[in-house]
Design a protein around this motif. Structure first.
Motif, short mmCIF file in Angstrom:
data_model
loop_
_atom_site.label_atom_id
_atom_site.label_comp_id
_atom_site.label_asym_id
_atom_site.label_seq_id
_atom_site.Cartn_x
_atom_site.Cartn_y
_atom_site.Cartn_z
N UNK A 1 0.87 -1.05 0.12
CA UNK A 1 -0.02 -0.04 -0.01
C UNK A 1 1.05 1.22 0.09
N UNK A 2 1.81 1.35 0.90
CA UNK A 2 2.72 2.49 0.97
C UNK A 2 3.53 2.73 -0.34
N UNK A 3 4.02 1.73 -1.01
CA UNK A 3 4.57 1.67 -2.30
C UNK A 3 3.69 2.25 -3.30
N UNK A 4 2.80 1.84 -3.30
CA UNK A 4 1.58 2.51 -4.21
C UNK A 4 1.37 3.88 -4.25
N UNK A 5 1.35 3.95 -2.81
CA UNK A 5 0.99 5.66 -2.42
C UNK A 5 2.28 6.38 -2.77
N UNK A 6 3.42 5.93 -2.67
CA UNK A 6 4.71 6.57 -3.07
C UNK A 6 4.78 6.70 -4.44
N UNK A 7 4.39 5.92 -5.18
CA UNK A 7 4.54 6.05 -6.93
C UNK A 7 3.53 7.30 -7.12
N UNK A 8 2.58 7.33 -6.44
CA UNK A 8 1.76 8.64 -7.00
C UNK A 8 2.48 9.85 -6.41
N UNK A 9 2.94 9.84 -5.08
CA UNK A 9 3.45 11.07 -4.74
C UNK A 9 5.09 11.35 -5.20
N UNK A 10 5.58 10.46 -5.81
CA UNK A 10 6.81 10.51 -6.70
C UNK A 10 6.33 11.36 -7.92
N UNK A 11 5.31 10.48 -8.69
CA UNK A 11 5.21 11.16 -10.08
C UNK A 11 4.56 12.77 -9.83
N UNK A 12 3.81 12.97 -8.72
CA UNK A 12 3.41 14.42 -8.77
C UNK A 12 4.43 15.36 -8.31
N UNK A 13 5.58 14.99 -7.68
CA UNK A 13 6.63 15.85 -7.38
C UNK A 13 7.79 15.70 -8.61
N UNK A 14 7.43 14.72 -9.49
CA UNK A 14 8.44 14.85 -10.58
C UNK A 14 8.02 15.59 -11.85
N UNK A 15 6.66 16.04 -11.87
CA UNK A 15 6.28 16.92 -12.71
C UNK A 15 5.68 18.18 -12.21
N UNK A 16 5.87 19.17 -12.95
CA UNK A 16 5.31 20.68 -12.55
C UNK A 16 3.99 20.65 -13.02
N UNK A 17 3.32 20.64 -11.88
CA UNK A 17 1.63 20.84 -12.20
C UNK A 17 1.35 22.14 -11.65
N UNK A 18 0.32 22.75 -12.19
CA UNK A 18 -0.38 23.85 -12.00
C UNK A 18 -1.13 23.72 -10.28
N UNK A 19 -1.33 24.76 -9.60
CA UNK A 19 -2.04 24.21 -8.25
C UNK A 19 -3.32 23.56 -8.48
N UNK A 20 -4.39 24.16 -9.69
CA UNK A 20 -5.57 23.43 -9.77
C UNK A 20 -5.29 21.95 -10.08
N UNK A 21 -4.60 21.66 -11.24
CA UNK A 21 -4.10 20.38 -11.62
C UNK A 21 -3.66 19.53 -10.47
N UNK A 22 -2.83 20.09 -9.70
CA UNK A 22 -2.32 19.25 -8.74
C UNK A 22 -3.34 18.78 -7.62
N UNK A 23 -4.23 19.81 -7.25
CA UNK A 23 -5.24 19.45 -6.41
C UNK A 23 -6.15 18.51 -6.94
N UNK A 24 -6.45 18.65 -8.27
CA UNK A 24 -7.32 17.60 -8.98
C UNK A 24 -6.71 15.95 -8.78
N UNK A 25 -5.40 16.01 -9.17
CA UNK A 25 -4.65 14.92 -9.12
C UNK A 25 -4.83 14.16 -7.63
N UNK A 26 -4.40 14.97 -6.89
CA UNK A 26 -4.48 14.42 -5.42
C UNK A 26 -6.05 13.96 -4.83
#
Length: 554
Positions: free
Chosen positions: A413-438
């Motif tokens: 479970x933690x590794x699965x969450x880590x993959x999403x968090x890692x992708x989010x940090x590695x891509x420059x997202x606008x605030x609204x896009x980042x919130x939507x992804x989260x």
């Protein structure tokens, strides 16, 4: 002799060193060592450390280690006996060898009490070496009827400050400050305390020397200490007997077991390394077996890059992580956190290959792991904290009395969450896009978290050969990690992330349903087997869930 870095740190106290020396003088058993002989070429691939000359426990320091002027062609790695060998070096080594501890620790060691008053602004420390109290020795020797075997050397062996320059911290002290140790370099103390290492050097390993010869040998040393002729004569007889005893100790044979060297005809290098680690982990360490996770953490401490963790060591980082998840109601031991972090590393940085026993003797692998974990430590802490928070929100508990009993289930479970968090940090997202992804990720976690944790247990994934199962999950999550990092669109990234985990969960359904349909408790004592199933059944209906929280007596 060297120490492989899979060994825990040196943990003995000055009092334990004193007890060891007392035992040797009394002729009590020393014990057997377990050694592993390696040549100079093999040493290059094995993380190791030398023994210490000064053991420092002030500000997390390590101290000064033994330097080798002329390296030998082969070495003996100490797999069992590090504490004893290190203690002998501190007692009998150079005149300046010993411990550097805070004065509060010295007070507890030497006077068996804590200093009074509030803790000072500065933590004062002292550096001490093991000395021989000549005055106490003469008194005890005479008290025991000149019988050396009856003398309790614990009263005579004393830790004292021998360095007038660097033997104590330079912070100002109040007038009523109580020094925990005597200062052997002061004029009135110099006649009383002699460094044990000097007596050891004079105890020549010559079986033909008698007490009379040793009296002649030891006399110049006493004169150098500033003793007058009357004091010297009063000590020569008991010291002559002591020196023959020390000579006998020096002549004693220490038995040791040595592991067979690597033979290409018998072993592959990996299977040999695996055997070395297995032997080591089965040794009794302070009354218990050392775990693989403890070995892993010991090596992580060596390669940890503190510049990425605000100067905090690996031990400090894992201790703080334990507090973070504990605040979310998840009580985990350090071993469990090391295991989870090791799994994350395998998923993200080792192509899904789990750390094996044989890897624990490969410096290139363990150093790479330490570097990766310390570099990404902030993200790892966030991922584990988020996972623990989701468990708390859904009142899911971990442990023998909780709904979740497998750490592997949490690690996936933690590794699965880590993959999403890692992708989010590695891509420059606008605030609204980042919130939507989260928001998408949180909704997906809520959809699958319960099913994953429960169904993986009901399907028997973690029973029997669970190591095979966790290896499969590690590889599939690693493939997801590599694949998703090449995706730039957040909606596509989320869809790929979701579909991977949904597939993992759906694959469990048939076996999980079969388990639920056939679950039974053969006796009243086994009725707890229904607990997690009933807990889920109540949650499936809001009325049932509300009613189930009312105490039966109400």
């Amino acid at each position: 002799m060297l120490i492989p870095d899979l060994q825990r740190p040196y943990v003995w106290t000055p009092n334990q060193v004193t007890l060891l020396v007392d035992s040797l003088i009394r002729g009590w058993p020393f014990g057997t060592l377990l050694l592993w002989k390696v040549n100079h070429q093999e040493l290059e691939g094995i993380p190791f450390r030398p023994f210490w000359t000064i053991v420092t426990r002030v500000d997390d320091g390590n101290g000064t280690h033994v330097t080798q002027m002329n390296p030998p062609t082969s070495y003996h790695m100490v797999l069992d006996g590090q504490q004893r060998v290190q203690s002998l070096l501190l007692a009998f080594g150079g005149d300046d060898w010993g411990f550097k501890l805070e004065d509060r620790e010295w007070m507890e060691e030497t006077k068996e009490r804590r200093p009074r008053g509030r803790q000072a602004k500065y933590r004062h420390w002292s550096k001490a070496s093991l000395c021989f109290d000549l005055e106490m020795f003469k008194s005890e020797y005479e008290k025991q009827g000149c019988n050396l075997l009856a003398v309790d050397f614990r009263k005579i062996l004393a830790w004292a400050i021998t360095d007038p320059q660097g033997g104590q911290s330079a912070h100002p002290k109040p007038e009523n400050y109580e020094d925990p140790l005597p200062k052997a370099y002061e004029a009135e103390k110099r006649q009383r305390y002699v460094r044990v290492s000097r007596l050891w050097r004079e105890a020549q390993a010559n079986s033909s020397l008698k007490e009379a010869q040793f009296r002649n040998i030891i006399k110049p040393l006493l004169e150098q200490q500033g003793l007058d002729e009357e004091q010297v004569q009063g000590l020569l007889h008991p010291l002559g007997e002591l020196m023959t005893t020390l000579r006998d100790v020096k002549d004693s044979e220490v038995t040791f077991l040595e592991l067979q060297p690597h033979d290409e005809q018998t072993w592959s290098q990996d299977s040999y390394n695996d055997a070395i680690v297995s032997i080591f982990t089965r040794l009794n360490t302070a009354g218990r077996t050392l775990t693989r996770e403890e070995i892993t953490l010991a090596w992580l401490k060596v390669g940890w890059e503190t510049e990425h963790t605000e100067g905090k060591t690996a031990g400090k980082c894992f201790a703080e992580l334990a507090n973070v998840v504990s605040d979310q109601g998840l009580k985990l031991e350090t071993d469990e956190l090391v295991s989870a972090a090791s799994f994350l590393w395998a998923v993200a940085y080792n192509d899904g290959r789990l750390l094996a026993n044989s890897d624990l003797l490969k410096g290139n692998i363990i150093r790479t792991m330490a570097s990766a974990l310390s570099t990404e430590w902030g993200l790892i802490v966030d991922s584990l904290s988020r996972g623990a928070e989701h468990l708390k929100e859904r009142t899911i508990e971990y442990g023998s009395r909780g709904q979740v009993t497998s750490l592997y289930a949490l690690a996936v479970l933690w590794a699965w969450i880590y993959i999403a968090e890692s992708w989010k940090r590695g891509h420059e997202l606008r605030e609204l896009t980042c919130d939507h992804f989260e928001q998408q990720c949180v909704a997906t976690i809520n959809d699958y978290l319960d099913r994953w944790l429960m169904c993986s247990q009901w399907a028997g994934v973690w029973s029997g050969s669970s190591i095979t199962s966790i290896e499969v999950y590690s590889k599939r999550l690693s493939d997801l990690y590599r694949h998703i990092n090449a995706v730039n669109d957040p909606d596509i990234a989320h869809r790929e992330w979701k579909e991977c985990f949904a597939k993992l969960v759906d694959e469990l359904s048939v076996d999980a349903i079969s388990y639920v349909n056939t679950i039974s408790a053969p006796s009243r004592e086994r009725v707890s087997t229904y607990r997690s199933v009933l807990w889920i059944w109540h949650r499936l209906d809001q009325d049932r869930w509300s009613t189930s929280q009312i105490h039966l007596r109400i």
